[in-house]
Design a protein around this motif. Structure first.
Motif, mmCIF file in Angstrom:
data_model
loop_
_atom_site.group_PDB
_atom_site.id
_atom_site.type_symbol
_atom_site.label_atom_id
_atom_site.label_comp_id
_atom_site.label_asym_id
_atom_site.label_seq_id
_atom_site.Cartn_x
_atom_site.Cartn_y
_atom_site.Cartn_z
ATOM 1 N N GLU A 24 -7.074 -5.678 7.258
ATOM 2 C CA GLU A 24 -6.575 -5.450 8.609
ATOM 3 C C GLU A 24 -7.765 -5.117 9.516
ATOM 4 N N SER A 25 -7.569 -5.248 10.814
ATOM 5 C CA SER A 25 -8.684 -5.041 11.738
ATOM 6 C C SER A 25 -8.964 -3.557 11.941
ATOM 7 N N ALA A 28 -6.289 -4.314 2.942
ATOM 8 C CA ALA A 28 -5.480 -5.470 3.340
ATOM 9 C C ALA A 28 -6.179 -6.321 4.402
ATOM 10 N N ARG A 69 -7.610 2.976 5.031
ATOM 11 C CA ARG A 69 -6.830 1.799 4.675
ATOM 12 C C ARG A 69 -7.763 0.597 4.746
ATOM 13 N N PRO A 97 0.822 -1.214 0.000
ATOM 14 C CA PRO A 97 0.000 0.000 0.000
ATOM 15 C C PRO A 97 0.859 1.269 0.000
ATOM 16 N N GLU A 98 2.024 1.194 0.675
ATOM 17 C CA GLU A 98 2.914 2.354 0.715
ATOM 18 C C GLU A 98 3.405 2.689 -0.699
#
Lengths: 362, 362
Positions: free
Chosen positions: B45-46, B43, B40, B26-27
């Motif tokens: 992610e939580s 991905a 974000r 992502p970066e």
């Protein structure tokens, strides 16, 4: 049914490897001895603690564990490139040097290839080589040092050669001139994995120049020892950019945890830590030398954060090991001749060494 | 000179692999887009953060980073064994499921072996297979679900078959009866890597029983998603003890960092977190479904912490992706047909979804 190896389902390489672990865990030795250790001087961990900058970086990272770290680790790799005066593309991170050894073995080795190392040097390298199906040619220490001449000769039929400099477990450091000569004499077809895990402990010696224009040398460094963050698993390699690019085909892209990346980045700014620990380590090394001499065991010259003592025979070394373990002191003993006549003790703080002095019988 | 591949120094396997990375960071996408992401959601992610118990464990571990963690990870593995009602010897840890996929591929596969997976499912598995020199047979989704019948048929000539259940990126979950039938029909010579990264998000469905008496099924779990510690890299496999013992020949013994071990151990006691996040995730999923519907994109049924939206065509999906990225929202798009007509959005908190609602154009 095209596939017929139902009885032996594993890969040919795995089938060919004997059951082994590179190191018995100290926690397992504690269980065997039947008591917890009072002193942990067997894994060359930092007795001076972690870099406080590294800990600060780690604490900050713990606040956002839910996100994956940058798989390119741009910030940390840039800082390392700057520190060493090499390009970003010359730096690759690993979960300690251990993972990098395994990755570079997989990068270069086919089953049947030969790899040269020193008999009794870092066992995790041997483990990494066996994991590729390659064979090990292990040359004995000469005068308790890695035998550069013998390694050079054997390299002519090898794909990789391993040298730890400073070496573990001998503690020896081959100086710049010796290593340069060694590299110059390596055949073009052989690559050097130069494990420099302990190099930050050198006081007066100057390590060989970094040169990533050559593909021959891959240098391996760690944050575990000098920076004291072994628990986080962080190492790196400095290598030719083509090697690094090829590693991208097999490395674990999201493998380096975010806490390690943050801690490593901060640690690199902590110059005072390196200077202080280097000095403390050198002073405590003298204390430890002297403690051995009083017990009739002779220290090998150490350029590292541990001292290896010549006990005169394997039996005597085993007796010292047994006594120390039973007294609650975790230390290790080299398993292969000629260093199997020695025990290896991590350099502790003066306080720890005072306790060792009480617990270590003559 | 016995060795003659001076021009092409790498192993045959590495030479055979094209340059590839499983996921663009992502970066890196931020750099391409030219602005930092506001959201974000790409991905999985939580969005609900980490388990506070896990963070507490991590913070405690940060106080002693200088020591290596127990390479056997006895405490955490014991807790996992207890949780799942299996033996300690059935549990092996990895730096996320990613590392375990790579290790199990190396455990089972020789160059030339065939592996069956679903075209467009988790790309890091494909990456792990290619890293062993084995070949991939990739079978398309059917009705936007992994095609169990086709996978069964192809398994007769394969050494391994991969199934993510729930699946990523489709979001589908094959129920207990379907998976049991699938396993029963697998030939004895084929092993199933059952990736259950998202299984803790199931609300009403019951996953298949754990049975480590059979060697056929290797189940893979992670602390990254439900427990929200993706940054720490921690996953585990539940497998027959013989598989686990054989993995000891090639796994990185000191690979699982001490902070991850401590955080994982604490997370397992945090039952409230699982219940709460599961509920929140289910509620926010409804909100996200509805947001897509309002924009004329159809949600595929999701059993996970992300929703995949059918945009009708690849072009339309790419337009949504581009618009979202440029608006500062990190999302991803499946790259392979038939799911390449979709975009995948991680389920955010209600606050994040409100922002998404502002930024996502119809």
């Amino acid at each position: 049914m095209l596939y017929s190896r139902a009885v032996v389902p594993y890969s040919k390489i795995v089938d060919s490897i004997p059951a082994m672990v590179p190191f018995v865990a100290p926690e397992e030795i504690e269980e065997q001895v039947g008591r917890p250790f009072l002193l942990r001087l067997g894994a060359n961990e930092s007795p001076f603690g972690s870099s406080s900058f590294a800990t600060k970086g780690a604490k900050a990272a713990v606040e956002s564990l839910q996100n994956y770290a940058d798989p390119r680790a741009l910030e940390l790799r840039s800082a390392l490139a700057k520190k060493h005066g090499v390009s970003l593309e010359s730096i690759v991170l690993g979960s300690g040097i251990d993972e990098l050894l395994s990755l570079f073995c997989r990068l270069f080795l086919d089953p049947g290839d030969t790899v040269v190392t020193t008999l009794g040097s870092y066992p995790t390298f041997d483990f990494a080589v066996l994991g590729t199906g390659a064979s090990l040619q292990r040359l004995p220490y000469r005068d308790d040092k890695p035998d550069l001449e013998a390694l050079t000769s054997a390299a002519s039929s090898a794909k990789l050669v391993y040298l730890a400099n400073p070496d573990n477990p001998s503690g020896w450091f081959h100086d710049k001139a010796a290593v340069k000569l060694f590299i110059d004499h390596l055949p073009e077809t052989c690559y050097l994995l130069l494990d420099e895990a302990y190099i930050e402990f050198l006081v007066n010696e100057v390590p060989i120049d970094l040169d990533t224009s050559s593909k021959k040398v891959i240098r391996l460094r760690t944050f575990s020892k000098m920076y004291g963050i072994a628990g986080l698993r962080l190492g790196y390699a400095i290598a030719h950019p083509e090697h690094v690019a090829q590693l991208d085909k097999i490395r674990l892209h999201f493998g380096i945890n975010s806490v390690a990346q943050a801690a490593g980045l901060m640690a690199l700014q902590h110059f005072g830590h390196v200077i202080l620990v280097r000095e403390k380590n050198a002073r405590c090394r003298e204390t430890l030398y002297e403690m051995g001499v009083r017990r009739g065991v002779t220290p090998l010259p150490s350029f590292t954060n541990f001292v290896t003592f010549d006990c005169g025979s394997k039996d005597k070394a085993e007796a010292h090991l047994k006594q120390l373990l039973q007294a609650g002191v975790f230390v290790r003993k080299p398993s292969q001749p000629p260093l199997d006549r020695c025990i290896r003790i991590t350099i502790g703080t003066q306080e720890q060494l005072a306790l060792l002095d009480q617990l270590w019988e003559s």
